[in-house]
Scaffold this active site. Structure first.
Site, mmCIF file in Angstrom:
data_model
loop_
_atom_site.group_PDB
_atom_site.id
_atom_site.type_symbol
_atom_site.label_atom_id
_atom_site.label_comp_id
_atom_site.label_asym_id
_atom_site.label_seq_id
_atom_site.Cartn_x
_atom_site.Cartn_y
_atom_site.Cartn_z
ATOM 1 N N CYS A 46 49.364 42.665 41.653
ATOM 2 C CA CYS A 46 47.914 42.780 41.445
ATOM 3 C C CYS A 46 47.601 43.380 40.070
ATOM 4 O O CYS A 46 47.862 44.563 39.833
ATOM 5 C CB CYS A 46 47.343 43.643 42.572
ATOM 6 S SG CYS A 46 45.652 44.186 42.323
ATOM 7 N N CYS A 49 45.173 46.343 40.030
ATOM 8 C CA CYS A 49 45.849 47.528 40.579
ATOM 9 C C CYS A 49 46.619 48.249 39.477
ATOM 10 O O CYS A 49 46.605 49.478 39.398
ATOM 11 C CB CYS A 49 46.817 47.132 41.697
ATOM 12 S SG CYS A 49 46.018 46.348 43.114
#
Length: 126
Positions: A46, A49
């Site tokens: 991600c 993230c």
């Protein structure tokens, strides 16, 4: 393993939970100490993230009275499902074992504001 011992030297860090037992230990610690627990549900693949991770680490250093946890949704699928995580990053705010708020996405300002909002000590109403 010393890295898993719950000691005061851990304050100001984001702790990775790689096993359900680690999650349970930190969750229980949050309930017992009445501290706010901020859980970063993340994934290695991600991009957002990875963007927000150093920001969360910086916030953790400034707020040692809050417990910050990181859960990889691919490692702890049962924990992610239990908290109904559908997008990453998702930040779940927990007090007394119950969800009090949630921020979905790498939203720096909203994340900071929500942490400050819930990190204040609870007022006793009797």
């Amino acid at each position: 393993m010393a890295a898993n011992d719950a000691t005061s030297s851990e304050e100001g860090q984001v702790f990775g939970c790689h096993k359900v037992e680690e999650w349970n230990e930190y969750f229980k610690k949050g309930v017992e100490t009445k501290k706010l627990v901020v859980v970063d549900f993340t994934a290695s693949w991600c991009g957002p993230c990875r963007f927000i991770a150093p920001i969360l680490a910086d916030i953790a250093k400034k707020m040692p009275h809050v417990i910050f946890l990181k859960v990889d949704v691919d490692e702890l699928k049962t924990v992610s499902a239990e908290w109904s995580v559908e997008a990453m990053p998702t930040f779940v705010f927990i007090k007394d074992g119950k969800e009090v708020d949630r921020v979905v996405g790498a939203k720096k300002e909203e994340l900071q504001q929500t942490i400050v909002k819930h990190a204040a000590p609870a007022t006793v109403t009797a």
